[in-house]
Design an enzyme around this catalytic site. Structure first.
Site, PDB file in Angstrom:
ATOM      1  N   ASP A 174     -32.615 -48.898  89.264  1.00 32.77           N
ATOM      2  CA  ASP A 174     -31.347 -48.189  89.108  1.00 32.77           C
ATOM      3  C   ASP A 174     -30.380 -48.937  88.195  1.00 32.77           C
ATOM      4  O   ASP A 174     -30.277 -50.173  88.258  1.00 32.77           O
ATOM      5  CB  ASP A 174     -30.670 -48.005  90.472  1.00 32.77           C
ATOM      6  CG  ASP A 174     -30.847 -46.607  91.026  1.00 32.77           C
ATOM      7  OD1 ASP A 174     -31.202 -45.698  90.257  1.00 32.77           O
ATOM      8  OD2 ASP A 174     -30.629 -46.420  92.239  1.00 32.77           O
ATOM      9  N   GLU A 218     -31.568 -34.504  93.715  1.00 31.74           N
ATOM     10  CA  GLU A 218     -31.195 -34.815  95.098  1.00 31.74           C
ATOM     11  C   GLU A 218     -30.271 -33.754  95.687  1.00 31.74           C
ATOM     12  O   GLU A 218     -29.282 -33.349  95.071  1.00 31.74           O
ATOM     13  CB  GLU A 218     -30.505 -36.185  95.157  1.00 31.74           C
ATOM     14  CG  GLU A 218     -30.104 -36.596  96.569  1.00 31.74           C
ATOM     15  CD  GLU A 218     -29.668 -38.045  96.682  1.00 31.74           C
ATOM     16  OE1 GLU A 218     -29.239 -38.437  97.785  1.00 31.74           O
ATOM     17  OE2 GLU A 218     -29.749 -38.782  95.679  1.00 31.74           O
ATOM     18  N   LYS A 257     -33.170 -46.089  85.830  1.00 33.55           N
ATOM     19  CA  LYS A 257     -32.706 -44.766  86.273  1.00 33.55           C
ATOM     20  C   LYS A 257     -31.191 -44.700  86.189  1.00 33.55           C
ATOM     21  O   LYS A 257     -30.498 -45.609  86.663  1.00 33.55           O
ATOM     22  CB  LYS A 257     -33.147 -44.466  87.700  1.00 33.55           C
ATOM     23  CG  LYS A 257     -32.685 -43.070  88.190  1.00 33.55           C
ATOM     24  CD  LYS A 257     -33.299 -42.711  89.528  1.00 33.55           C
ATOM     25  CE  LYS A 257     -32.639 -43.428  90.686  1.00 33.55           C
ATOM     26  NZ  LYS A 257     -31.208 -43.020  90.888  1.00 33.55           N
TER      27      LYS A 257
END
Length: 270
Positions: free
Chosen positions: A82, A179, A112
């Site tokens: 991340d 998500e 990410k």
């Protein structure tokens, strides 16, 4: 280790991709032993491991420290790292410097980045040779604005998410995490995009699924999201620790079986 080409082939062949978010050496070893396709070193480590209130407090140094441990624990697994809050969105030079550090120094396979506004960042990273996974829908780094709730739950927002998904793919994203979005919308996006789409709280029709190691194993979890399924129960660790404490207090541990024995004091006093 799965390569990006192999992951893409899995999507093309409609073979599901598994991803688990893990943060340290022992969990990474377990995830690799389970033949999980991808490990995500997520900024959720802020709450699950570091005791922060949100992902916003996680730094580049935090992520790098844990990502290095994960790579040591899972040398043969595809690893995504991340980009934490504040490490992107400042200016192009600063953003790229952080991307290079995260990619180069952690030996990750990709980074990410959250948000549809980062198409230029994705393109710049791609031009540098840094693979980027995009993250849309509920983006935890923006939870102070959007809250922890389902996203894109009306026509306008759904159309915007579809447009955003195409945009990050066009910018060069190698994969997309969706998500907390309606399952029919996630299915539509997964079918339309060429890149793999990994869902979390997005139904079963995405190209793959991701869950957090601690959620899967009920390990120190205080709140369980609707989309989480537990496959084990590490909460029994508290019972084991309580038993250890009691045995120490009662002089039951260590027993003879756990004691080194040699009458060395006889030799000392001779």
């Amino acid at each position: 280790m799965k390569t990006l080409k192999q992951l893409q082939t899995m999507k093309d062949n409609q073979e599901k991709i598994s991803m688990v978010t893990a943060y340290d050496y022992p969990s990474a070893r377990q995830v690799e032993a389970a033949n999980i396709d991808i490990i995500l070193v997520g900024d959720s480590l802020g709450m699950t491991v570091l005791g922060y209130e949100s992902t916003v407090q996680v730094t580049v140094e935090d992520i790098m420290h844990h990502a290095k441990a994960v790579r040591r624990g899972a040398p043969d697994t595809y690893i995504v790292v991340d980009v934490p809050f504040g490490a992107v969105g400042v200016n192009e030079q600063y953003d790229l410097e952080n991307a290079i550090r995260l990619y180069q120094q952690t030996n990750a396979n990709a980074i990410k980045a959250e948000g549809a506004h980062l198409t230029k960042y994705i393109k710049n990273c791609s031009n540098m040779g840094i693979p980027v996974v995009s993250h849309l829908g509920l983006t935890p780094q923006s939870v102070g604005i959007m809250g922890y709730k389902m996203q894109a739950n009306n026509k306008e927002a759904a159309l915007q998410l579809i447009e955003d998904a195409y945009a990050v793919q066009q910018a060069g994203a190698i994969m997309l995490v969706l998500e907390a979005v309606p399952s029919d919308l996630a299915r539509e996006i997964s079918q339309k995009l060429q890149i793999p789409v990994i869902g979390i709280g997005a139904g079963k029709d995405t190209d793959g699924q991701v869950l957090v190691y601690h959620d899967i194993l009920n390990y120190g979890v205080e709140h369980q999201a609707k989309f989480v399924k537990q496959y084990g129960d590490f909460s029994i660790g508290s019972d084991a620790l309580a038993q250890y404490n009691q045995e120490v207090k009662n002089s039951e541990f260590p027993s003879e079986a756990h004691t080194y024995k040699k009458q060395v004091m006889n030799e000392v006093t001779e």
